[in-house]
Scaffold this motif. Structure first.
Motif, PDB file in Angstrom:
ATOM      1  N   LEU A 167       1.046   9.494  49.372  1.00 17.33           N
ATOM      2  CA  LEU A 167      -0.085   8.624  49.688  1.00 17.33           C
ATOM      3  C   LEU A 167      -0.213   7.497  48.674  1.00 17.33           C
ATOM      4  N   TRP A 168       0.033   7.828  47.412  1.00 18.04           N
ATOM      5  CA  TRP A 168      -0.044   6.809  46.346  1.00 18.04           C
ATOM      6  C   TRP A 168       1.045   5.749  46.526  1.00 18.04           C
ATOM      7  N   LEU A 171       0.390   4.056  50.478  1.00 18.10           N
ATOM      8  CA  LEU A 171      -0.869   3.398  50.809  1.00 18.10           C
ATOM      9  C   LEU A 171      -1.496   2.817  49.553  1.00 18.10           C
ATOM     10  N   PHE A 175      -7.039   6.415  48.915  1.00 14.81           N
ATOM     11  CA  PHE A 175      -6.710   7.597  49.700  1.00 14.81           C
ATOM     12  C   PHE A 175      -6.416   8.794  48.788  1.00 14.81           C
ATOM     13  N   VAL A 176      -5.747   8.519  47.680  1.00 11.70           N
ATOM     14  CA  VAL A 176      -5.432   9.589  46.731  1.00 11.70           C
ATOM     15  C   VAL A 176      -6.706  10.135  46.100  1.00 11.70           C
ATOM     16  N   THR A 179      -8.830  12.151  48.569  1.00 13.36           N
ATOM     17  CA  THR A 179      -8.186  13.437  48.840  1.00 13.36           C
ATOM     18  C   THR A 179      -8.360  14.398  47.658  1.00 13.36           C
ATOM     19  N   ASP A 291       1.284   4.297  59.921  1.00 14.39           N
ATOM     20  CA  ASP A 291       0.560   4.775  58.737  1.00 14.39           C
ATOM     21  C   ASP A 291      -0.612   5.666  59.148  1.00 14.39           C
ATOM     22  N   ILE A 295      -1.025   9.494  58.037  1.00 14.11           N
ATOM     23  CA  ILE A 295      -2.186  10.028  57.312  1.00 14.11           C
ATOM     24  C   ILE A 295      -2.784  11.203  58.066  1.00 14.11           C
TER      25      ILE A 295
END
Length: 591
Positions: A167-168, A171, A175-176, A179, A291, A295
């Protein structure tokens, strides 16, 4: 429930218990290492699936012919990764199952051996039903703990780390962070509520052990229950134990519902926030539809193990609680231990000598006071006296079930404390008042005196014990099942099996502890003859209540309140007109 146990389970005790498994895990480290390798490969394959799915969707949304636009390699990779994740998981299962079974077998054998090494006093104070239940739950807890760690905790941790990293890279940091925040809140909530719920599990275990103990105790004493017509009383006692379990179980289930609802709420909020961010990214053209699908796929992959993690953590904590009781048993230290330089008994004639023996089960209640006597090799000495005078205690000291508080016991001038327990007890045979037999065949119970003995030797021992004729008349012969604790046999038959067991052992020092006290006169004479047969040329110590069984002893010692008050032959003691003479006259009056 003890305060110590609550402290251990509610604070740091759990993971101290888990560390006790490390030596057993280390022994099988190579198998576990292979299993972990397959585990990592399975997780890598699993998190690669959403990445391939993202590329498939992005190519598809560009338009054009599906077959031409979507590279065949991506479709093949998608299928291969799906299969690889399953394949590596199964290979992990195969690799770990062998290690897991071996670890459980190893621990079970260690606990079983340790329990047999504990002193007699420990087993007299414990209730067998509760002890067996603690062992059973402990073994199951070890299995569950290893399964949870290898199949759940480690895979989830690896997958979370990989997903966060992807994710890092793919995106942005938002998001990280969201989460991570969702996972942290979820874990903290689960940890706090599960800690609170632990007390109910401890209460359930204690009530379960109590109920199981009462069941076994009642069934083992089945005849007593029926004779006194106390079935209702036994039901009430069992019901009281079950009521405690029911109450704790209801609290456990209610708190479980509270935990599940809280976990579901945290996951739902986290998923909603992340999907809203992803949807906005697609609208703003900062994210592709691929994407968004990636996700969503990642969150579904995380949601399933995280949702399961709650029950996993509960099971993990329960396993730690259950293991604690098993390891508490392993922490018990035997009171009777061999010296580091213990030697093997060198048997000569079987001379026994008690020197200045003092002993008390409890410090404020002395049982034996300054006891001194000697039994010549091959001789016979009898211990008589009122109940509670310390007769059977002397036999237990000779077997080294207990050590005297002061004084020493010698066999052929060798202090028994300097000998190995195996060599000491190997030369001894005991016929107790209450013979306990294994729920096996008569042949098995006789052969137990010397495992591996031949059938002709079993028959010969049975003849010495005068039970061969009884066995031969039965259709099943030596394959007769004796029942739980030998309940299918009469008292005299059980005693003769015990004598045969001693005979087949070839013991050189014999202890007859009230061996005929509970028998009728006819059975007593038969048993007396069997005892004489097996004691020929052996050193014999007789603990007796019936004086008629010790008339031929070389010496009779009379105990009263833990002290020797008389000693001599039967004739001299009867003529002495003291305690022995009074006991003899009283028994003669009653036939």
């Amino acid at each position: 429930m003890s305060p110590r146990l609550l402290i251990a389970t509610d604070q740091k005790g759990d993971w101290r218990v888990a560390r006790r498994l490390l030596p057993y895990l280390w022994k099988y480290r190579y198998r576990i290492g292979v299993a972990l390798m397959f585990l990592v490969l399975a997780r890598v394959a699993n998190v690669s699936v959403p990445l391939v799915l993202k590329n498939i969707v992005d190519h598809f949304t560009e338009g054009g012919n599906l077959v031409l636009i979507v590279p065949m390699a991506l479709l093949i990779a998608y299928g291969v990764l799906r299969f690889s994740a399953i394949l590596f998981n199964e290979m992990r299962n195969v690799a770990f199952s062998r290690a897991g079974v071996a670890i459980i077998h190893h621990i079970s054998m260690v606990v079983f051996k340790h329990l047999h090494n504990l002193s007699l006093g420990f087993h007299l104070d414990r209730k067998t039903g509760g002890l067996s239940r603690d062992m059973e739950r402990g073994n199951m807890a070890v299995t569950n703990f290893l399964r949870i760690i290898v199949f759940n905790i480690i895979p989830v941790a690896i997958e979370i780390a990989l997903v966060l990293y992807i994710l890092w890279l793919q995106l942005n940091i938002r998001f990280v962070l969201i989460t991570v925040l969702m996972i942290v809140i979820y874990c903290v909530f689960t940890f706090m509520i599960t800690r609170w719920r632990t007390r109910f599990r401890v209460q359930m275990n204690d009530s379960d052990s109590s109920a199981n103990t009462r069941v076994l105790d009642s069934l083992l004493n089945y005849e007593t229950v029926k004779v006194f017509g106390n079935e209702r009383l036994e039901m009430e006692r069992y019901g009281d134990s079950l009521n405690g379990w029911v109450s704790a179980s209801l609290k456990n289930n209610l708190s479980l519902s509270y935990l599940n609802a809280g976990q579901g709420f945290i996951i739902a909020v986290g998923l909603a926030v992340l999907m809203i961010l992803a949807a906005n990214g697609v609208v703003d053209k900062t994210l592709s539809l691929g994407d968004f699908v990636m996700i969503n796929a990642f969150l579904i992959q995380l949601y399933i193990p995280l949702n399961f993690l709650g029950s996993v953590y509960r099971d993990l904590n329960h396993s730690l609680v259950d293991m604690e009781k098993m390891f508490d048993l392993m922490d018990e230290r035997p009171k009777i231990v061999e010296r580091d330089n213990a030697s093997v008994l060198k048997f000569k004639k079987g001379q026994i000598r008690f020197e200045n023996i003092n002993f008390a089960y409890q410090a404020d209640n002395p049982i034996l006071k300054n006891i001194n006597f000697e039994v010549a090799g091959g001789g016979m000495l009898a211990l008589v006296g009122p109940s509670g005078s310390g007769k059977s205690t002397l036999a237990r000291l000779l077997l080294r079930f207990y050590d005297p508080d002061s004084g020493a016991i010698y066999i052929d001038d060798q202090d028994i404390k300097s000998l190995t327990l195996e060599s000491l007890r190997q030369i001894m045979g005991v016929v107790p008042q209450d013979t306990v037999l294994f729920n096996e065949t008569v042949g098995y119970n006789i052969a137990y005196g010397r495992p591996g003995v031949s059938d002709p030797e079993i028959v010969e021992a049975a003849k010495i014990a005068q039970i061969h004729d009884f066995i031969s008349q039965h259709p099943q012969g030596y394959d007769i099942l004796v029942g739980e604790r030998g309940l299918k046999l009469s008292g005299g038959e059980k005693q003769r099996v015990a004598i045969a067991r001693v005979a087949v052992k070839g013991a050189r020092i014999l202890i007859f502890d009230e061996a005929t006290s509970s028998l009728d006169s006819r059975s007593e004479k038969a048993i007396q003859q069997a005892l004489e047969n097996v004691s020929i040329n052996n050193t014999t110590l007789i603990v007796a209540h019936r004086l008629s069984t010790v008339i031929n002893a070389d010496e009779i010692i009379v105990l009263d309140k833990g002290e020797i008050v008389e000693r001599g032959t039967h004739q001299s003691l009867v003529a002495g007109g003291r305690l022995y003479s009074q006991m003899w006259a009283l028994q003669q009056q009653h036939g």
